[in-house]
Design a protein around this motif. Sequence first.
Motif, PDB file in Angstrom:
ATOM      1  N   UNK A  77       0.710  -1.173  -0.039  1.00 58.53           N
ATOM      2  CA  UNK A  77      -0.107  -0.083   0.001  1.00 58.53           C
ATOM      3  C   UNK A  77       0.739   0.999  -0.066  1.00 58.53           C
ATOM      4  N   UNK A  78       1.890   1.338   0.703  1.00 59.49           N
ATOM      5  CA  UNK A  78       3.119   2.425   0.727  1.00 59.49           C
ATOM      6  C   UNK A  78       3.603   2.610  -0.633  1.00 59.49           C
ATOM      7  N   UNK A  79       3.884   1.694  -1.180  1.00 60.06           N
ATOM      8  CA  UNK A  79       4.424   1.848  -2.676  1.00 60.06           C
ATOM      9  C   UNK A  79       3.409   2.428  -3.560  1.00 60.06           C
ATOM     10  N   UNK A  80       2.182   1.749  -3.548  1.00 61.69           N
ATOM     11  CA  UNK A  80       1.406   2.244  -4.353  1.00 61.69           C
ATOM     12  C   UNK A  80       0.900   3.689  -4.177  1.00 61.69           C
ATOM     13  N   UNK A  81       0.856   3.965  -3.013  1.00 59.15           N
ATOM     14  CA  UNK A  81       0.513   5.599  -2.720  1.00 59.15           C
ATOM     15  C   UNK A  81       1.710   6.300  -3.139  1.00 59.15           C
ATOM     16  N   UNK A  82       3.119   6.021  -2.788  1.00 62.06           N
ATOM     17  CA  UNK A  82       4.090   6.889  -3.336  1.00 62.06           C
ATOM     18  C   UNK A  82       4.183   6.676  -4.789  1.00 62.06           C
ATOM     19  N   UNK A  83       3.951   5.594  -5.616  1.00 62.58           N
ATOM     20  CA  UNK A  83       3.809   5.887  -7.048  1.00 62.58           C
ATOM     21  C   UNK A  83       2.510   6.753  -7.314  1.00 62.58           C
ATOM     22  N   UNK A  84       1.524   6.584  -6.825  1.00 68.66           N
ATOM     23  CA  UNK A  84       0.552   7.262  -7.598  1.00 68.66           C
ATOM     24  C   UNK A  84       0.619   8.773  -7.233  1.00 68.66           C
ATOM     25  N   UNK A  85       1.122   9.343  -6.183  1.00 65.46           N
ATOM     26  CA  UNK A  85       1.478  10.545  -5.723  1.00 65.46           C
ATOM     27  C   UNK A  85       2.594  11.035  -6.738  1.00 65.46           C
ATOM     28  N   UNK A  86       3.558  10.447  -6.950  1.00 62.22           N
ATOM     29  CA  UNK A  86       4.672  10.851  -7.665  1.00 62.22           C
ATOM     30  C   UNK A  86       4.232  11.136  -8.922  1.00 62.22           C
ATOM     31  N   UNK A  87       3.582  10.101  -9.685  1.00 64.06           N
ATOM     32  CA  UNK A  87       2.970  10.260 -10.924  1.00 64.06           C
ATOM     33  C   UNK A  87       1.865  11.485 -11.204  1.00 64.06           C
ATOM     34  N   UNK A  88       1.048  11.755 -10.007  1.00 63.50           N
ATOM     35  CA  UNK A  88       0.579  13.056 -10.032  1.00 63.50           C
ATOM     36  C   UNK A  88       1.081  14.130 -10.073  1.00 63.50           C
ATOM     37  N   UNK A  89       2.148  14.241  -9.063  1.00 65.14           N
ATOM     38  CA  UNK A  89       2.855  15.374  -9.081  1.00 65.14           C
ATOM     39  C   UNK A  89       3.584  15.567 -10.136  1.00 65.14           C
ATOM     40  N   UNK A  90       4.154  14.718 -10.947  1.00 59.73           N
ATOM     41  CA  UNK A  90       4.919  14.898 -12.104  1.00 59.73           C
ATOM     42  C   UNK A  90       4.167  15.518 -13.241  1.00 59.73           C
ATOM     43  N   UNK A  91       2.909  15.085 -13.322  1.00 60.72           N
ATOM     44  CA  UNK A  91       1.804  15.457 -14.398  1.00 60.72           C
ATOM     45  C   UNK A  91       1.559  17.024 -13.975  1.00 60.72           C
ATOM     46  N   UNK A  92       1.372  17.423 -12.743  1.00 55.40           N
ATOM     47  CA  UNK A  92       1.177  18.714 -12.238  1.00 55.40           C
ATOM     48  C   UNK A  92       2.408  19.506 -12.823  1.00 55.40           C
ATOM     49  N   UNK A  93       3.515  19.006 -12.402  1.00 58.03           N
ATOM     50  CA  UNK A  93       4.676  20.083 -12.917  1.00 58.03           C
ATOM     51  C   UNK A  93       5.075  20.114 -14.353  1.00 58.03           C
ATOM     52  N   UNK A  94       4.549  18.965 -15.191  1.00 60.04           N
ATOM     53  CA  UNK A  94       4.683  18.934 -16.331  1.00 60.04           C
ATOM     54  C   UNK A  94       3.754  19.886 -17.250  1.00 60.04           C
ATOM     55  N   UNK A  95       2.470  19.840 -16.818  1.00 56.90           N
ATOM     56  CA  UNK A  95       1.388  20.807 -17.194  1.00 56.90           C
ATOM     57  C   UNK A  95       1.749  22.531 -16.693  1.00 56.90           C
ATOM     58  N   UNK A  96       2.334  22.663 -15.642  1.00 54.14           N
ATOM     59  CA  UNK A  96       2.693  23.979 -15.457  1.00 54.14           C
ATOM     60  C   UNK A  96       3.970  24.422 -16.284  1.00 54.14           C
TER      61      UNK A  96
END
Length: 128
Positions: A77-96
């Motif tokens: 669960x910890x790994x899934x949370x880290x991966x999901x959050x990282x992907x969302x952060x990367x997407x937000x940074x990429x869009x900006x």
Amino acid sequence: MNKTIPSNQPIYDINQAIQPILEIADTNRQAFDTLTELQTEYLTQGLEAGFQQLQNLISFATDPQALATAQLDYFKKLENTIVKTSEQEFQAIHQAHDKVNKILSDSYNHQGKFINGLFPLPNNPTLS
């Protein structure tokens, strides 16, 4: 030599000049808000998972097999949370990043047209 702005040339407005800066600042604020929200959610999920893990350690203290299974589930669960959050952060940074690049590109094109209109060079086509 006194150079005046031709009468057919619009006077450059300071608001127009700083508009790209304001747009970039707003884009950065939106990205920061998104990243803050993601980090808050990640931290909340991490704390909840940690408390659940502590309860599991207490509950399964006498059953090593159940404890090992609970540990494995916790780390998955910890790994899934880290991966999901990282992907969302990367997407937000990429869009900006893309939005800021577009703002800068549009601003550069506008500035070039304005300057070329004020100070045309012989045989220099106007930027389009």
